[in-house]
Design a protein around this motif. Structure first.
Motif, mmCIF file in Angstrom:
data_model
loop_
_atom_site.group_PDB
_atom_site.id
_atom_site.type_symbol
_atom_site.label_atom_id
_atom_site.label_comp_id
_atom_site.label_asym_id
_atom_site.label_seq_id
_atom_site.Cartn_x
_atom_site.Cartn_y
_atom_site.Cartn_z
ATOM 1 N N ARG A 1 0.865 -1.184 0.000
ATOM 2 C CA ARG A 1 0.000 0.000 0.000
ATOM 3 C C ARG A 1 0.896 1.225 0.000
ATOM 4 O O ARG A 1 1.996 1.189 0.547
ATOM 5 C CB ARG A 1 -0.890 0.073 1.249
ATOM 6 C CG ARG A 1 -1.853 -1.059 1.431
ATOM 7 C CD ARG A 1 -2.998 -1.067 0.427
ATOM 8 N NE ARG A 1 -3.926 -2.134 0.767
ATOM 9 C CZ ARG A 1 -3.750 -3.411 0.407
ATOM 10 N NH1 ARG A 1 -2.701 -3.773 -0.306
ATOM 11 N NH2 ARG A 1 -4.624 -4.328 0.771
ATOM 12 N N GLU B 1 -11.878 -3.680 7.489
ATOM 13 C CA GLU B 1 -11.408 -4.934 6.898
ATOM 14 C C GLU B 1 -10.052 -4.756 6.211
ATOM 15 O O GLU B 1 -9.679 -5.552 5.365
ATOM 16 C CB GLU B 1 -12.424 -5.482 5.870
ATOM 17 C CG GLU B 1 -13.764 -5.879 6.451
ATOM 18 C CD GLU B 1 -13.676 -7.120 7.326
ATOM 19 O OE1 GLU B 1 -13.235 -8.162 6.855
ATOM 20 O OE2 GLU B 1 -14.050 -6.981 8.519
ATOM 21 N N GLY B 2 -9.330 -3.695 6.568
ATOM 22 C CA GLY B 2 -8.074 -3.405 5.872
ATOM 23 C C GLY B 2 -7.004 -4.436 6.173
ATOM 24 O O GLY B 2 -6.676 -4.677 7.329
ATOM 25 N N THR C 1 -12.739 10.787 -3.426
ATOM 26 C CA THR C 1 -12.979 11.184 -4.812
ATOM 27 C C THR C 1 -14.097 12.209 -4.964
ATOM 28 O O THR C 1 -13.944 13.185 -5.701
ATOM 29 C CB THR C 1 -13.293 9.939 -5.660
ATOM 30 O OG1 THR C 1 -12.111 9.144 -5.695
ATOM 31 C CG2 THR C 1 -13.686 10.310 -7.067
ATOM 32 N N GLU D 1 -13.417 15.722 -6.695
ATOM 33 C CA GLU D 1 -14.083 16.048 -7.952
ATOM 34 C C GLU D 1 -14.840 17.365 -7.833
ATOM 35 O O GLU D 1 -14.700 18.255 -8.678
ATOM 36 C CB GLU D 1 -15.077 14.936 -8.331
ATOM 37 C CG GLU D 1 -14.463 13.743 -8.983
ATOM 38 C CD GLU D 1 -13.812 14.070 -10.316
ATOM 39 O OE1 GLU D 1 -14.450 14.743 -11.153
ATOM 40 O OE2 GLU D 1 -12.659 13.679 -10.517
ATOM 41 N N ALA E 1 -12.360 20.443 -7.091
ATOM 42 C CA ALA E 1 -11.513 20.820 -8.233
ATOM 43 C C ALA E 1 -12.349 21.456 -9.337
ATOM 44 O O ALA E 1 -11.940 22.439 -9.970
ATOM 45 C CB ALA E 1 -10.761 19.594 -8.752
ATOM 46 N N THR E 2 -13.533 20.907 -9.568
ATOM 47 C CA THR E 2 -14.416 21.473 -10.584
ATOM 48 C C THR E 2 -14.854 22.879 -10.184
ATOM 49 O O THR E 2 -14.841 23.810 -11.000
ATOM 50 C CB THR E 2 -15.658 20.569 -10.773
ATOM 51 O OG1 THR E 2 -15.200 19.273 -11.147
ATOM 52 C CG2 THR E 2 -16.583 21.110 -11.851
ATOM 53 N N THR F 1 -4.499 17.599 -7.728
ATOM 54 C CA THR F 1 -5.440 16.742 -7.006
ATOM 55 C C THR F 1 -4.833 15.395 -6.681
ATOM 56 O O THR F 1 -4.008 14.878 -7.423
ATOM 57 C CB THR F 1 -6.707 16.488 -7.847
ATOM 58 O OG1 THR F 1 -6.330 15.827 -9.058
ATOM 59 C CG2 THR F 1 -7.429 17.773 -8.166
ATOM 60 N N ARG G 1 -6.646 11.778 -5.194
ATOM 61 C CA ARG G 1 -7.898 11.168 -4.740
ATOM 62 C C ARG G 1 -7.585 9.976 -3.857
ATOM 63 O O ARG G 1 -6.849 9.098 -4.248
ATOM 64 C CB ARG G 1 -8.744 10.763 -5.946
ATOM 65 C CG ARG G 1 -9.242 11.971 -6.723
ATOM 66 C CD ARG G 1 -9.505 11.610 -8.183
ATOM 67 N NE ARG G 1 -10.140 12.683 -8.921
ATOM 68 C CZ ARG G 1 -9.471 13.620 -9.579
ATOM 69 N NH1 ARG G 1 -8.157 13.636 -9.575
ATOM 70 N NH2 ARG G 1 -10.114 14.557 -10.249
ATOM 71 N N PRO H 1 -11.849 4.818 -0.701
ATOM 72 C CA PRO H 1 -12.850 4.116 -1.491
ATOM 73 C C PRO H 1 -13.766 5.083 -2.236
ATOM 74 O O PRO H 1 -13.979 6.203 -1.788
ATOM 75 C CB PRO H 1 -13.640 3.317 -0.457
ATOM 76 C CG PRO H 1 -13.362 3.953 0.850
ATOM 77 C CD PRO H 1 -12.061 4.667 0.743
ATOM 78 N N THR H 2 -14.255 4.651 -3.359
ATOM 79 C CA THR H 2 -15.065 5.521 -4.200
ATOM 80 C C THR H 2 -16.194 4.726 -4.816
ATOM 81 O O THR H 2 -16.130 3.521 -4.876
ATOM 82 C CB THR H 2 -14.237 6.038 -5.378
ATOM 83 O OG1 THR H 2 -13.732 4.900 -6.066
ATOM 84 C CG2 THR H 2 -13.107 6.906 -4.929
ATOM 85 N N GLY H 3 -17.176 5.419 -5.288
ATOM 86 C CA GLY H 3 -18.210 4.762 -6.059
ATOM 87 C C GLY H 3 -17.788 4.687 -7.514
ATOM 88 O O GLY H 3 -16.765 5.232 -7.886
ATOM 89 N N GLY H 4 -18.547 3.995 -8.331
ATOM 90 C CA GLY H 4 -18.212 3.873 -9.758
ATOM 91 C C GLY H 4 -18.418 5.189 -10.411
ATOM 92 O O GLY H 4 -18.023 5.421 -11.499
ATOM 93 N N ASP I 1 -14.759 -1.397 -5.776
ATOM 94 C CA ASP I 1 -15.004 -0.008 -6.175
ATOM 95 C C ASP I 1 -14.397 0.226 -7.545
ATOM 96 O O ASP I 1 -13.740 -0.637 -8.102
ATOM 97 C CB ASP I 1 -14.286 0.960 -5.227
ATOM 98 C CG ASP I 1 -14.924 1.004 -3.863
ATOM 99 O OD1 ASP I 1 -16.152 0.888 -3.802
ATOM 100 O OD2 ASP I 1 -14.175 1.146 -2.883
ATOM 101 N N PHE I 2 -14.545 1.438 -8.026
ATOM 102 C CA PHE I 2 -13.804 1.849 -9.221
ATOM 103 C C PHE I 2 -13.094 3.149 -8.838
ATOM 104 O O PHE I 2 -13.607 4.238 -9.053
ATOM 105 C CB PHE I 2 -14.757 2.056 -10.393
ATOM 106 C CG PHE I 2 -14.062 2.181 -11.727
ATOM 107 C CD1 PHE I 2 -12.670 2.217 -11.831
ATOM 108 C CD2 PHE I 2 -14.802 2.236 -12.894
ATOM 109 C CE1 PHE I 2 -12.040 2.316 -13.058
ATOM 110 C CE2 PHE I 2 -14.191 2.343 -14.134
ATOM 111 C CZ PHE I 2 -12.806 2.379 -14.215
ATOM 112 N N ALA J 1 -4.390 13.610 -12.099
ATOM 113 C CA ALA J 1 -3.475 14.564 -11.478
ATOM 114 C C ALA J 1 -4.095 15.940 -11.260
ATOM 115 O O ALA J 1 -3.579 16.736 -10.507
ATOM 116 C CB ALA J 1 -2.220 14.685 -12.326
ATOM 117 N N GLN K 1 -1.969 -0.309 -6.766
ATOM 118 C CA GLN K 1 -2.179 -1.604 -6.100
ATOM 119 C C GLN K 1 -3.589 -2.178 -6.128
ATOM 120 O O GLN K 1 -3.795 -3.275 -5.644
ATOM 121 C CB GLN K 1 -1.670 -1.584 -4.640
ATOM 122 C CG GLN K 1 -0.178 -1.784 -4.505
ATOM 123 C CD GLN K 1 0.574 -0.508 -4.238
ATOM 124 O OE1 GLN K 1 0.044 0.437 -3.689
ATOM 125 N NE2 GLN K 1 1.827 -0.462 -4.652
#
Lengths: 246, 204
Positions: A54, A77-78, A216, A220, A223-224, A238, A240, A243-246, B29-30, B35, B82
């Motif tokens: 990591r 759960e890491g 994220t 997002e 920055a926008t 930036t 990020r 964890p993120t959503g799709g 996830d995705f 940058a 990773q």
């Protein structure tokens, strides 16, 4: 030895920052100066040979020679953070390589442009390296840290940030509690949005360089919004996290 | 570095039903990595160009590009940070389809992918042919979102995902290899996840 060779670091201190965040101080046999914003990769090896890697941002400034501090958030759960939190003590050894990363970095020598640092949760870690380096280098470029956290219990580095606020009139800490604010709080208490950023950017006399780091969604939208407020894309860096959503 | 080093008490916590490249973990996830701010690209201004060592450059508008034959592809993707994500669902245009529309000069051996926003990444030509690379337009049944590289991104799943340039706007064919954005910053020129070629020092 190359900075990207693996080396065995020794844990010399472990500090709890919040209930879910700890800082590990690692003494490195082959320390090289890093730029604030760079990270190290940590590799764990199981007795059966299984390895997990990591990357963690360096929280310490390059002035802190011979060692690095990595601030790690426990992930549910890491696999790696779980081991670091439960299985690692002072005196243990950890394999690392770095410093790594050439873009989300702050080069103080490029001039004393004002800085807007926007952090969400543990996204504050690389920005703390910026603040610590700026302080140790004796720089006084106008700097604002806008730090979004859910609750008062989630403020990483709180004491140090408050001390910096009290001692450096060119530094401003703006905490933004998204879920629960302290009693009597009069500061920001909502998700970072364009109006909020417009107020923060309005504090600067000259257009700041922006470093945005966090989940994220926050990165997002921030920055926008900064771009919409007229800041050039090349002044908005930036990273990020998490964890993120799709 | 003693090769016998291990972390006492550490063990695999999240077994994956898939085969993971070295150092990778599986995510459902995705994650998003870029940058800077996400470029917003108006579809009526969007173009994709093939240029460099071609007999005649070729440029498509969004409408023209979407009229090309599309196909589904379901790759595993591996990010240099990773995470690996298995069986992703895409629809888009194979680079083989694009290459049918130009005549490459014989000395073309490498490709530089360029993006809206200024990002670049380099690939060997052989690695974008024969079903190995696509321009992804649809992800999981929906138009590709801007933070994931929409409206169109390169997808080269057998290499680390930084090679899969988001917001793609041109492919320039070259005789000699040149480093792109991350490659100039010290990342591997090739990026094979199975060889863990993350940084230049990892290249053989």
């Amino acid at each position: 030895m190359s900075k990207l060779d693996w080396q065995l670091a020794t844990v010399t201190a472990i500090r709890s920052e919040t209930a879910r965040v700890k800082t590990f101080t690692l003494s490195l046999p082959h320390w090289t100066p890093h730029l604030p914003g760079q990270h190290y990769t940590l590799r764990l090896t199981a007795p059966d040979g299984y390895q997990a890697e990591r990357s963690y941002s360096v929280a310490s400034p390059p002035e802190q020679t011979g060692e690095i501090e990595l601030t790690v958030e426990a992930v549910e759960e890491g696999e790696v953070s779980g081991y670091l939190f439960e299985g690692v003590g002072v005196g243990d050894q950890l394999e690392v390589r770095g410093p790594i990363g050439g873009y989300f970095v702050w080069r103080s020598a490029t001039g004393a442009r004002p800085l807007l640092l926007v952090a969400g949760g543990s996204g504050v870690v690389p920005l703390m390296a910026v603040l610590r380096h700026r302080q140790r280098a004796g720089l006084h470029n106008p700097t604002v840290l806008l730090f979004s956290i859910r609750t008062p219990e989630d403020v990483i580095y709180q004491q140090e940030l408050e001390t910096l606020t009290a001692t450096d009139p060119t530094f401003t800490l703006l905490l933004d509690y998204t879920r629960q604010a302290p009693t009597g709080w009069t500061g920001y208490h909502r998700r970072i949005d364009k109006a909020l950023l417009a107020e923060v950017v309005g504090r600067f006399e000259a257009s700041p360089v922006c470093y945005v780091c966090g989940p994220t969604g926050l990165v997002e939208s921030a920055a926008t919004a900064l771009q919409d407020l007229g800041l050039p894309a090349e002044d908005i860096k930036t990273e990020r996290f998490g964890p993120t959503g799709g | 570095m003693p090769s016998s080093f291990f972390n006492q008490g550490f063990q695999r916590k999240r077994p994956s039903t898939h085969k993971l490249p070295p150092g990778q973990y599986e995510t459902h996830d995705f994650p998003v990595l870029s940058a800077g701010p996400t470029p917003r690209i108006a579809l009526d201004k969007w173009t994709l160009t093939l240029e460099g060592l071609v007999e005649e450059p070729k440029k498509w508008s969004w409408q023209e590009f979407n009229a090309l034959p599309q196909q589904d592809f379901n790759p595993d993707i591996h990010c240099v940070t990773q995470w690996s994500k298995f069986d992703t669902k895409w629809r888009g245009v194979s680079l083989d389809t694009l290459l049918e529309q130009v005549r490459l000069k014989p000395d073309a051996r490498y490709v530089m992918a360029s993006s809206y926003g200024g990002y670049t990444t380099n690939l060997p030509l052989a690695d974008v042919r024969e079903g190995k690379a696509f321009i992804g337009l649809i992800y999981d049944g929906q138009p590709l979102t801007p933070e994931h590289g929409g409206p169109a991104r390169l997808v080269v799943p057998h290499l680390y995902f930084w090679k899969s340039a988001k917001w793609i706007t041109s492919l320039r064919f070259m005789a000699d290899d040149e480093p792109g954005f991350w490659e100039r910053a010290g990342y591997s020129m090739y990026g094979d996840p199975w060889k863990a070629q993350r940084y230049a020092d990892d290249d053989e």
